[in-house]
Scaffold this active site. Structure first.
Site, PDB file in Angstrom:
ATOM      1  N   ARG A 564       0.840  -1.191   0.000  1.00  0.00           N
ATOM      2  CA  ARG A 564       0.000   0.000   0.000  1.00  0.00           C
ATOM      3  C   ARG A 564       0.885   1.255   0.000  1.00  0.00           C
ATOM      4  O   ARG A 564       1.980   1.250   0.574  1.00  0.00           O
ATOM      5  CB  ARG A 564      -0.915  -0.001   1.235  1.00  0.00           C
ATOM      6  CG  ARG A 564      -2.039  -1.006   1.135  1.00  0.00           C
ATOM      7  CD  ARG A 564      -2.995  -0.655   0.015  1.00  0.00           C
ATOM      8  NE  ARG A 564      -3.737   0.529   0.354  1.00  0.00           N
ATOM      9  CZ  ARG A 564      -5.055   0.566   0.575  1.00  0.00           C
ATOM     10  NH1 ARG A 564      -5.775  -0.531   0.450  1.00  0.00           N
ATOM     11  NH2 ARG A 564      -5.649   1.700   0.882  1.00  0.00           N
ATOM     12  N   LYS A 569       5.496   4.031   4.885  1.00  0.00           N
ATOM     13  CA  LYS A 569       6.221   3.028   4.115  1.00  0.00           C
ATOM     14  C   LYS A 569       7.296   3.669   3.213  1.00  0.00           C
ATOM     15  O   LYS A 569       8.154   2.983   2.676  1.00  0.00           O
ATOM     16  CB  LYS A 569       5.246   2.198   3.284  1.00  0.00           C
ATOM     17  CG  LYS A 569       4.333   1.301   4.125  1.00  0.00           C
ATOM     18  CD  LYS A 569       3.324   0.569   3.258  1.00  0.00           C
ATOM     19  CE  LYS A 569       2.338  -0.301   4.017  1.00  0.00           C
ATOM     20  NZ  LYS A 569       2.870  -1.640   4.386  1.00  0.00           N
ATOM     21  N   THR A 671       4.620  -8.387   5.647  1.00  0.00           N
ATOM     22  CA  THR A 671       4.633  -9.779   5.182  1.00  0.00           C
ATOM     23  C   THR A 671       5.192  -9.846   3.770  1.00  0.00           C
ATOM     24  O   THR A 671       5.726 -10.876   3.362  1.00  0.00           O
ATOM     25  CB  THR A 671       3.232 -10.406   5.205  1.00  0.00           C
ATOM     26  OG1 THR A 671       2.320  -9.502   4.560  1.00  0.00           O
ATOM     27  CG2 THR A 671       2.780 -10.685   6.621  1.00  0.00           C
TER      28      THR A 671
END
Ligand code: PLP
Length: 831
Positions: A564, A569, A671
């Site tokens: 995303r 991030k 993940t």
């Protein structure tokens, strides 16, 4: 991993509904083509063939599903109920073929009918019932639960529209609706007879029941019916087939016309529309407050249906209500289902006449809570008026839970009213809010984070007071991903090489990959390893050309960041690197630069302007860099549209470098990092989430670490982060920011990226500029390492070899042992 069905069908290998031979499958496909699609081969469209094959595979799942459910009903089992608002299960056909061990026979069966299996696999629409990592984790866990033969049910919502489809227009993200149900979903079985009513609104009053007991009666103003839609979840090479039960909202059936005059009739139709809206659409993450009422209604709806279903199953088993926690372990995937704490109390106390104390003991014993984020904006709270209006009985129960809980706190910490206020389920500062993470914590016997660092920070920050009160209730379970989908299915070339080298067995015991270490320096093995990676990169290059028109060289270093889009991030940190390299090339066209292809993918929440601007920046950089003759193809930038599980299948296996560059302390686990590692990518990353454990496993020599630690991030913030200092110190950074601000990547528009530049240089809570220099320097090390092919290949092999810990089988085994105390149950197919 070669097709090796460990089980035979009850009626032999050739039965058309259950047989696993190619001949039986072929007959099944022809039957279903005619009987379910009303087509015969000459007039069948590709989609008809897909449906006929999918139904034939489903037939085979159902034999296993029936055996599993029958066994669970008849024996003394404990069942894991995984409650999640999202299940990002991905395409089902290929995975089911792999898990049943019938990929080869299906290929042969279809070839005999003149149909290419890969063409059918490519046709499948994926159910986009999740945003990203959290929903995908739930799906990986269902795969591992079935593979480990654990009795389990996944409970969630059958959204009619899942996560939006992403298009890129003029460099901007454009959202379109996800029409995953348009052509029908062959995997789901609707069960109109498994339906429950869920009330909303209205009022409560006290009354005395037939036994003279005081009880509370809730009279809602409207009821919604939840109907079960089941998707079978088969384990790998075992007979276990569990259920993913998703609730679809429906209006109360056929309102009685007699009772309505004409005006009420339309009112009734309107009511029907409102009811059906409940499961209409998945909320994207990271959205502001608007529309929250519907989201709370969705959460309560699916939680209530799921708990009512468990009570029904308990009745069917002939067990008393008091056995609820003995039979069911209810895992709450983040706070989205945390209303379960109050709803289970309501069902037990109001509907089953269990005393409060006993109901509370049951609830506490049955529930466990997984926290997925420490970001304050992502911690769920609901305004008190909203909750009181929508769920009047639930709010009373929450207040009673809180009253008793705060008494306990006061007893343990006399006179510490500040602590009481901090721990209360109700935030009393300003507008009153219900704190869902507190509710989930108070109502659970086990609370866990999803990576070592995250679990530690959870105890030090968000749930600190709770960890002081009940230290024994806190656990860590580091996330994992299923090696069936994310290695065996998506990287068949590597799977074959693994089989040839270390033998089968790694698919269900991923620690066996360690045996690869012996081959890390073997020149012949290294050559085969590179061939596999090269062929996967060629596939991705072809897909990139198809999706974007961009030509990339499969010999370049494939540097990939897919996830995303979010400021934490830090896709924009990656973008700054690309501009840095581009600028170096412009200044010195002779520069010996390692050719790189930067691949990005990911969706931004529709209301998250900064994330959308980051996508625009990446595309703006791509437009300039990809076409500049001075660059001469040495840098390529690709934004791969619509990142989802289906696209993930060919992206992870093609990566050389995995970008895991979140601000330390912000990514709970990640993940994607694990999927890359399994497929032989090296990681450049911060000390965040599971990166830390990945580095521990693979060793510092095989991991490109950079950046501030979580402690250092906090220290910088406490001292007052001053981005300008970093610009002053670093001329290259100043020039890079200047290029962007100057309109170089926005066709001369100097306004477009101003909000982004202002954010980075003034108040960025994610400290992009603080980590810039370290990141760029470490990327120079990556480029140097890439030049030494044998060294790089060795590191790549070691990454796969040491990825065993990150199997979701390991994670589920930990949940079973530490939190649920559940044992496997072997399923026999004999009747
Ligand atoms: C694994 C996965 C994610 C999570 O990626 P992170 O890098 O951990 O954020 C998101 N979306 C899809 C489709 C995935 O497969």
């Amino acid at each position: 991993m070669a097709d090796a069905p460990t089980t035979t069908s009850p009626d032999g290998a050739d039965a058309p509904r259950t047989g696993l031979s190619a001949a039986a499958l072929q007959r099944g496909v022809l039957d279903n083509l005619l009987c379910l699609r009303a087509r015969y081969p000459e007039i069948a469209r590709p989609h008809d063939w897909y449906m006929a094959l999918a139904y034939s595979v489903r037939d085979r799942l159902l034999a296993r599903w029936a055996a599993s459910v029958r066994t669970y009903a008849a024996t003394d089992v404990r069942v894991a109920c995984y409650l999640s608002a999202e299940f990002l299960i991905g395409p089902q056909l290929g995975n089911n073929l792999v898990n049943l061990g019938i990929e080869t026979s299906a290929r042969e069966a279809m070839r005999g009918l003149g149909v290419d299996l890969d063409m059918l696999l490519a046709l499948e629409e994926e159910p986009g019932l999740g945003n990203g990592g959290l929903g995908r984790l739930a799906a990986c866990y269902l795969d591992s639960l079935a593979t480990l033969e654990i009795p389990a049910i996944g409970y969630g919502i059958r959204y009619e529209f899942g996560i939006f489809d992403q298009l890129i227009r003029d460099g901007w993200q454009v959202e379109t609706t996800d029409k995953w149900l348009q052509e029908g979903n062959p995997w789901e079985i609707v069960r109109p007879e498994v339906a429950f009513y869920v009330g909303f609104g209205g009022h409560t009053h006290n009354e005395t029941d037939a036994q003279g007991r005081l009880c509370v009666r809730w009279t809602p103003t409207r009821q919604v019916k939840g109907v079960a839609c089941d998707i079978p979840m088969a384990g790998y090479h075992v007979n276990t087939c569990n259920t993913l039960r998703l609730w679809k909202s429906e209006a109360i059936e056929s309102f009685d016309l007699q009772d309505f005059n004409a005006g009420d009739y339309y009112e009734a139709v309107n009511e029907k529309v409102i009811s059906e809206t409940l499961s209409k659409v998945l909320y994207p993450n990271d959205e502001p407050e608007a529309g929250k009422r519907l989201r709370l209604a969705q959460q309560y709806f699916f939680v209530s249906c799921s708990l009512q279903d468990m009570l029904r199953l308990l009745d069917i088993k002939g067990e008393p209500v008091g056995s609820f926690a003995k039979v069911f372990n209810v895992q709450l995937n983040d706070t989205h289902p945390s209303i379960a704490v109050a709803e289970l109390m309501r069902l037990l106390v109001d509907e089953r006449q269990v005393s409060w104390d006993e109901a509370w003991a049951i609830t506490r014993r049955a529930l466990a809570y997984t926290n997925h984020t420490l970001l304050p904006e992502a911690l769920e709270t609901w305004g008190l008026p909203l909750m009181r209006g929508l769920l009047p009985r639930i709010i009373e129960i929450i207040y009673e839970i809180n009253r008793r809980f705060l008494d306990e706190v006061r007893q343990r910490f006399p006179g510490d009213e500040a602590r009481v206020a901090r721990m209360s389920l109700i935030d009393e500062h300003g507008d009153k809010l219900v704190r869902m993470a507190h509710l989930a914590t108070v109502g659970s016997h086990a609370i866990n984070g999803v990576a070592e660092l995250h679990s530690a920070l959870l105890k030090q920050t968000v749930l600190r007071d709770f960890a002081e009160l009940w230290p024994e209730r806190f656990y860590n379970v580091t996330n994992g991903v299923t090696p069936r989908r994310f290695l065996l299915l998506c990287n068949p070339a590597l799977a074959r090489l693994l089989d040839d080298t270390i033998g089968a067995g790694w698919e269900t015991d991923l620690a066996q990959l360690r045996k690869l270490e012996a081959y890390a320096d073997d020149a012949a093995f290294q050559a085969r390893w590179r061939d596999v990676k090269q062929s996967n990169k060629a596939v991705l290059a072809e897909r990139i050309r198809g999706a974007t028109g961009i030509e990339v060289d499969a010999a370049a270093l494939f540097d990939v960041q897919v996830k995303r889009i979010h400021e934490y991030k830090r896709q924009h940190l990656n973008a700054l690197l690309i501009v840095t390299l581009y600028r170096r090339l412009l200044r010195n066209p002779q520069l010996a630069l390692t050719p790189r292809c930067f691949v990005f993918g990911g969706k931004a929440a529709p209301g998250y302007a900064m994330a959308k601007l980051i996508i625009r920046l990446i595309n703006g950089i791509a437009e300039v860099v990809n076409h500049n003759p001075l660059v001469n193809g040495r840098l390529k930038v690709v934004f791969y549209p619509d990142f989802n599980v289906k696209n993930a299948h060919f992206i992870y296996p093609a990566a050389d470098l995995s970008e895991q560059i979140s601000t330390a302390g912000k990514e709970a686990s990640g993940t994607g990092n694990m999927k890359f590692m399994m497929n032989g990518a090296l990681t450049i990353g911060t000390l965040d989430g599971a990166n830390i454990e990945i580095r521990e496993e693979v060793g510092d020599d095989n991991f490109f670490l950079f950046g501030l630690s979580a402690d250092e991030v906090e220290r910088v913030k406490r001292a007052g982060y001053r981005p300008a200092d970093y610009v002053k110190e670093n001329a290259e950074l100043g020039d890079v920011l200047e290029l962007i601000a100057d309109g170089r990547f926005s066709r001369g528009d100097r306004e477009m990226f101003r909000p982004l530049i202002d954010n980075l240089t003034q108040a960025d809570p994610f400290l992009v500029l603080a980590d810039y220099a370290a990141y760029v320097a470490r990327q120079d090390d990556v480029s140097a390492a890439w030049q030494d092919t044998r060294r790089w290949t060795r590191m790549s092999i070691l990454n796969t070899a040491r990825a065993g810990k990150f199997s979701s089988d390991r994670a589920i085994a930990e949940y079973c042992e530490k939190i649920w105390k559940i044992e496997p149950v072997r399923i026999a197919l004999d009747r």
